[in-house]
Design a protein around this motif. Structure first.
Motif, PDB file in Angstrom:
ATOM      1  N   ASP A 271       0.827  -1.213   0.000  1.00 31.26           N
ATOM      2  CA  ASP A 271       0.000   0.000   0.000  1.00 31.26           C
ATOM      3  C   ASP A 271       0.860   1.262   0.000  1.00 31.26           C
ATOM      4  N   LEU A 272       2.103   1.135   0.452  1.00 30.67           N
ATOM      5  CA  LEU A 272       3.012   2.288   0.488  1.00 30.67           C
ATOM      6  C   LEU A 272       3.993   2.282  -0.684  1.00 30.67           C
ATOM      7  N   GLY A 273       3.721   1.411  -1.670  1.00 23.14           N
ATOM      8  CA  GLY A 273       4.504   1.489  -2.906  1.00 23.14           C
ATOM      9  C   GLY A 273       5.497   0.384  -3.149  1.00 23.14           C
ATOM     10  N   LEU A 274       5.708  -0.519  -2.195  1.00 22.54           N
ATOM     11  CA  LEU A 274       6.664  -1.601  -2.412  1.00 22.54           C
ATOM     12  C   LEU A 274       6.036  -2.712  -3.248  1.00 22.54           C
ATOM     13  N   SER A 275       6.883  -3.403  -4.012  1.00 23.81           N
ATOM     14  CA  SER A 275       6.409  -4.585  -4.724  1.00 23.81           C
ATOM     15  C   SER A 275       6.343  -5.755  -3.748  1.00 23.81           C
ATOM     16  N   GLU A 276       5.768  -6.859  -4.202  1.00 23.24           N
ATOM     17  CA  GLU A 276       5.675  -8.051  -3.348  1.00 23.24           C
ATOM     18  C   GLU A 276       7.064  -8.536  -2.951  1.00 23.24           C
ATOM     19  N   TYR A 277       8.007  -8.592  -3.894  1.00 23.48           N
ATOM     20  CA  TYR A 277       9.361  -9.050  -3.577  1.00 23.48           C
ATOM     21  C   TYR A 277      10.063  -8.076  -2.624  1.00 23.48           C
TER      22      TYR A 277
END
Length: 267
Positions: free
Chosen positions: A6-12
Protein backbone atom coordinates in the motif's frame (compact mmCIF):
# COMPACT_ATOMS: atom_id res chain seq x y z
CA UNK A 1 -5.25 -5.38 6.11
CA UNK A 2 -2.63 -2.76 5.37
CA UNK A 3 0.53 -4.02 3.68
CA UNK A 4 3.83 -2.52 2.59
CA UNK A 5 2.50 -2.73 -0.95
CA UNK A 6 0.00 0.00 0.00
CA UNK A 7 3.01 2.29 0.49
CA UNK A 8 4.50 1.49 -2.91
CA UNK A 9 6.66 -1.60 -2.41
CA UNK A 10 6.41 -4.58 -4.72
CA UNK A 11 5.68 -8.05 -3.35
CA UNK A 12 9.36 -9.05 -3.58
CA UNK A 13 10.50 -5.79 -1.97
CA UNK A 14 8.06 -6.22 0.90
CA UNK A 15 9.15 -9.83 1.43
CA UNK A 16 12.83 -8.90 1.43
CA UNK A 17 12.39 -6.08 3.94
CA UNK A 18 10.24 -8.18 6.31
CA UNK A 19 12.77 -11.00 6.17
CA UNK A 20 15.66 -8.63 6.96
CA UNK A 21 13.84 -7.58 10.13
CA UNK A 22 14.02 -11.16 11.40
CA UNK A 23 17.37 -12.33 9.99
CA UNK A 24 19.49 -9.37 11.01
CA UNK A 25 22.59 -8.58 8.90
CA UNK A 26 22.67 -11.10 6.08
CA UNK A 27 23.95 -11.69 2.56
CA UNK A 28 21.89 -11.55 -0.60
CA UNK A 29 22.08 -15.33 -0.99
CA UNK A 30 20.87 -15.95 2.57
CA UNK A 31 18.12 -13.35 2.17
CA UNK A 32 16.93 -15.00 -1.04
CA UNK A 33 16.37 -18.25 0.83
CA UNK A 34 14.73 -16.56 3.85
CA UNK A 35 12.36 -14.40 1.80
CA UNK A 36 11.59 -16.75 -1.11
CA UNK A 37 12.71 -14.01 -3.50
CA UNK A 38 14.39 -15.76 -6.48
CA UNK A 39 18.16 -15.44 -6.55
CA UNK A 40 17.92 -13.99 -10.03
CA UNK A 41 15.88 -11.06 -8.64
CA UNK A 42 17.36 -10.53 -5.18
CA UNK A 43 20.04 -7.98 -6.14
CA UNK A 44 17.57 -5.82 -8.08
CA UNK A 45 15.19 -5.97 -5.12
CA UNK A 46 17.92 -5.03 -2.64
CA UNK A 47 19.04 -2.12 -4.83
CA UNK A 48 15.46 -0.92 -5.03
CA UNK A 49 14.75 -0.95 -1.29
CA UNK A 50 18.18 0.58 -0.71
CA UNK A 51 17.07 3.51 -2.89
CA UNK A 52 13.97 3.78 -0.66
CA UNK A 53 16.46 4.05 2.25
CA UNK A 54 14.90 1.00 3.90
CA UNK A 55 18.17 -0.97 4.18
CA UNK A 56 21.83 -0.26 4.87
CA UNK A 57 24.65 -2.25 3.33
CA UNK A 58 28.05 -3.20 4.69
CA UNK A 59 30.25 -2.88 1.62
CA UNK A 60 33.48 -3.73 3.46
CA UNK A 61 32.37 -7.30 4.17
CA UNK A 62 32.82 -10.08 1.67
CA UNK A 63 30.21 -11.09 0.66
CA UNK A 64 28.30 -7.84 1.08
CA UNK A 65 25.78 -7.81 3.92
CA UNK A 66 22.51 -5.96 4.33
CA UNK A 67 20.54 -4.85 7.39
CA UNK A 68 17.02 -3.41 7.68
CA UNK A 69 16.37 0.13 8.84
CA UNK A 70 14.14 0.26 11.94
CA UNK A 71 10.41 -0.07 11.02
CA UNK A 72 9.37 3.35 12.38
CA UNK A 73 12.05 5.09 10.30
CA UNK A 74 11.32 2.96 7.23
CA UNK A 75 7.58 3.67 7.38
CA UNK A 76 8.17 7.42 7.83
CA UNK A 77 10.39 7.42 4.74
CA UNK A 78 7.82 5.52 2.69
CA UNK A 79 5.11 7.92 3.87
CA UNK A 80 7.17 10.97 2.90
CA UNK A 81 7.82 9.46 -0.53
CA UNK A 82 4.07 8.92 -1.02
CA UNK A 83 3.26 12.47 0.10
CA UNK A 84 5.84 13.84 -2.33
CA UNK A 85 4.35 11.78 -5.15
CA UNK A 86 0.85 13.03 -4.33
CA UNK A 87 2.02 16.66 -4.26
CA UNK A 88 3.67 16.21 -7.64
CA UNK A 89 0.49 14.61 -8.98
CA UNK A 90 -1.62 17.44 -7.56
CA UNK A 91 0.65 20.03 -9.23
CA UNK A 92 0.40 18.10 -12.48
CA UNK A 93 -3.41 17.95 -12.33
CA UNK A 94 -3.65 21.66 -11.46
CA UNK A 95 -1.53 22.46 -14.50
CA UNK A 96 -3.77 20.29 -16.68
CA UNK A 97 -6.88 22.04 -15.30
CA UNK A 98 -5.36 25.48 -16.01
CA UNK A 99 -4.56 24.49 -19.59
CA UNK A 100 -7.99 22.98 -20.17
CA UNK A 101 -9.76 25.96 -18.57
CA UNK A 102 -8.11 28.35 -21.03
CA UNK A 103 -8.98 26.04 -23.91
CA UNK A 104 -12.59 25.37 -22.93
CA UNK A 105 -13.34 28.97 -21.89
CA UNK A 106 -12.26 30.09 -25.35
CA UNK A 107 -15.24 28.26 -26.86
CA UNK A 108 -18.19 30.40 -27.91
CA UNK A 109 -20.94 30.37 -25.23
CA UNK A 110 -24.28 28.84 -26.13
CA UNK A 111 -27.00 31.48 -26.01
CA UNK A 112 -29.99 29.18 -26.34
CA UNK A 113 -32.56 28.90 -23.55
CA UNK A 114 -31.94 26.04 -21.16
CA UNK A 115 -33.34 24.86 -17.85
CA UNK A 116 -32.59 22.17 -15.31
CA UNK A 117 -33.87 21.28 -11.85
CA UNK A 118 -32.71 19.75 -8.58
CA UNK A 119 -34.92 18.08 -5.98
CA UNK A 120 -33.88 17.51 -2.37
CA UNK A 121 -31.72 19.53 0.07
CA UNK A 122 -28.28 18.27 -1.00
CA UNK A 123 -29.02 18.34 -4.72
CA UNK A 124 -30.49 21.85 -4.44
CA UNK A 125 -27.45 23.18 -2.59
CA UNK A 126 -25.06 21.51 -5.05
CA UNK A 127 -26.85 23.16 -7.97
CA UNK A 128 -26.81 26.58 -6.30
CA UNK A 129 -23.09 26.41 -5.46
CA UNK A 130 -22.33 25.24 -8.99
CA UNK A 131 -24.17 28.17 -10.58
CA UNK A 132 -22.59 30.70 -8.21
CA UNK A 133 -19.19 29.31 -9.19
CA UNK A 134 -20.08 29.86 -12.87
CA UNK A 135 -20.79 33.61 -12.47
CA UNK A 136 -18.57 35.92 -14.53
CA UNK A 137 -20.00 39.42 -13.96
CA UNK A 138 -22.61 39.77 -11.22
CA UNK A 139 -24.77 37.88 -8.76
CA UNK A 140 -28.08 38.99 -7.29
CA UNK A 141 -29.14 36.81 -4.38
CA UNK A 142 -32.51 37.09 -2.66
CA UNK A 143 -33.22 34.95 0.44
CA UNK A 144 -36.53 35.19 2.24
CA UNK A 145 -36.47 32.63 5.03
CA UNK A 146 -34.37 29.71 6.30
CA UNK A 147 -35.51 26.26 5.26
CA UNK A 148 -35.75 23.73 8.13
CA UNK A 149 -34.24 20.81 6.21
CA UNK A 150 -30.90 22.63 5.87
CA UNK A 151 -28.27 23.22 8.54
CA UNK A 152 -28.32 26.97 7.96
CA UNK A 153 -25.12 27.53 9.93
CA UNK A 154 -23.15 25.25 7.59
CA UNK A 155 -25.04 26.29 4.43
CA UNK A 156 -24.47 29.99 5.09
CA UNK A 157 -20.72 29.38 5.42
CA UNK A 158 -20.61 27.39 2.15
CA UNK A 159 -22.49 30.09 0.26
CA UNK A 160 -20.38 32.89 1.76
CA UNK A 161 -17.19 31.09 0.75
CA UNK A 162 -18.52 30.76 -2.80
CA UNK A 163 -19.44 34.45 -2.91
CA UNK A 164 -15.97 35.39 -1.65
CA UNK A 165 -14.45 33.34 -4.48
CA UNK A 166 -16.73 35.10 -6.97
CA UNK A 167 -15.71 38.54 -5.70
CA UNK A 168 -12.09 37.48 -5.96
CA UNK A 169 -12.50 36.89 -9.69
CA UNK A 170 -14.20 40.24 -10.27
CA UNK A 171 -17.89 39.39 -9.80
CA UNK A 172 -20.11 41.97 -8.07
CA UNK A 173 -22.60 40.67 -5.50
CA UNK A 174 -25.90 42.11 -4.24
CA UNK A 175 -27.50 40.15 -1.40
CA UNK A 176 -31.04 40.92 -0.21
CA UNK A 177 -32.34 39.08 2.86
CA UNK A 178 -35.02 39.21 5.50
CA UNK A 179 -33.93 39.79 9.09
CA UNK A 180 -35.03 36.23 9.84
CA UNK A 181 -32.51 34.92 7.33
CA UNK A 182 -29.76 37.11 8.76
CA UNK A 183 -30.43 35.71 12.23
CA UNK A 184 -30.08 32.14 10.92
CA UNK A 185 -26.54 32.65 9.69
CA UNK A 186 -23.51 31.44 11.62
CA UNK A 187 -21.33 33.65 13.79
CA UNK A 188 -18.42 32.89 11.46
CA UNK A 189 -20.32 34.41 8.52
CA UNK A 190 -21.06 37.53 10.57
CA UNK A 191 -17.40 37.83 11.50
CA UNK A 192 -16.24 37.48 7.88
CA UNK A 193 -18.80 40.09 6.82
CA UNK A 194 -17.68 42.60 9.46
CA UNK A 195 -13.95 42.07 9.00
CA UNK A 196 -13.69 41.59 5.23
CA UNK A 197 -16.78 41.67 3.04
CA UNK A 198 -18.34 44.86 4.39
CA UNK A 199 -15.35 46.87 3.16
CA UNK A 200 -15.50 45.57 -0.43
CA UNK A 201 -16.96 47.81 -3.14
CA UNK A 202 -18.34 44.83 -5.08
CA UNK A 203 -20.31 43.36 -2.16
CA UNK A 204 -23.56 44.85 -0.82
CA UNK A 205 -26.02 43.36 1.66
CA UNK A 206 -29.41 44.84 2.50
CA UNK A 207 -32.43 43.67 4.48
CA UNK A 208 -36.08 43.92 3.55
CA UNK A 209 -38.81 41.89 5.26
CA UNK A 210 -41.12 42.46 2.29
CA UNK A 211 -39.50 39.52 0.48
CA UNK A 212 -41.38 36.25 0.10
CA UNK A 213 -39.32 34.18 -2.33
CA UNK A 214 -35.73 33.06 -2.76
CA UNK A 215 -33.92 33.31 -6.09
CA UNK A 216 -30.61 34.20 -7.68
CA UNK A 217 -29.81 36.09 -10.88
CA UNK A 218 -26.50 35.08 -12.46
CA UNK A 219 -24.84 37.46 -14.94
CA UNK A 220 -28.21 38.95 -15.82
CA UNK A 221 -29.18 35.96 -18.00
CA UNK A 222 -29.72 33.03 -15.62
CA UNK A 223 -32.20 32.52 -12.78
CA UNK A 224 -32.02 30.00 -9.93
CA UNK A 225 -35.43 29.88 -8.25
CA UNK A 226 -36.03 28.01 -5.01
CA UNK A 227 -39.25 26.00 -5.23
CA UNK A 228 -41.25 25.70 -1.97
CA UNK A 229 -42.63 22.34 -0.90
CA UNK A 230 -46.36 22.34 -1.81
CA UNK A 231 -47.12 19.98 1.09
CA UNK A 232 -44.96 21.46 3.88
CA UNK A 233 -45.10 25.17 4.66
CA UNK A 234 -41.74 26.92 4.90
CA UNK A 235 -39.74 24.03 3.48
CA UNK A 236 -37.84 24.10 0.20
CA UNK A 237 -38.69 21.38 -2.32
CA UNK A 238 -35.98 21.99 -4.88
CA UNK A 239 -34.53 24.51 -7.32
CA UNK A 240 -35.07 25.37 -10.97
CA UNK A 241 -32.19 26.84 -12.94
CA UNK A 242 -33.33 28.69 -16.05
CA UNK A 243 -31.15 30.43 -18.61
CA UNK A 244 -33.36 33.02 -20.29
CA UNK A 245 -32.11 36.64 -20.60
CA UNK A 246 -35.61 38.05 -21.12
CA UNK A 247 -37.06 36.32 -18.08
CA UNK A 248 -33.99 37.26 -16.02
CA UNK A 249 -34.50 40.91 -16.99
CA UNK A 250 -38.13 40.75 -15.86
CA UNK A 251 -37.18 39.26 -12.51
CA UNK A 252 -34.52 41.93 -12.02
CA UNK A 253 -37.14 44.64 -12.60
CA UNK A 254 -39.14 43.16 -9.73
CA UNK A 255 -36.01 43.03 -7.60
CA UNK A 256 -34.90 46.65 -8.04
CA UNK A 257 -37.74 48.31 -6.02
CA UNK A 258 -37.25 45.88 -3.14
CA UNK A 259 -33.53 46.64 -3.19
CA UNK A 260 -34.05 50.39 -3.18
CA UNK A 261 -36.44 50.12 -0.22
CA UNK A 262 -34.08 47.88 1.75
CA UNK A 263 -31.76 48.93 4.55
CA UNK A 264 -27.99 48.27 4.52
CA UNK A 265 -27.11 45.36 6.77
CA UNK A 266 -25.45 46.10 10.10
CA UNK A 267 -24.31 43.20 12.26
Amino acid sequence: MATLRDLGLSEYEARAYRSLLTTGPTTAKELSRASDVPMGRIYDVLNSIEQYNLVRSQTASRPKKYVAVEPSTALDRLLEDKKRELEEKADQYESIVDDLSDELDAAEPVEEQFWTAAVGPEETMDLLLERLAAADRDIVMVSSHPSPQWDMQAVSEEITAQLEDAIGRGVSVKLLMTREMVAAMSEEVGKRYRETLQQLDDFEVRTNDDVTGSFNIIDGVEICIQVPNPLTSGEAFGMIDLKDPEFAANVREEFVPRWEEAEPLEF
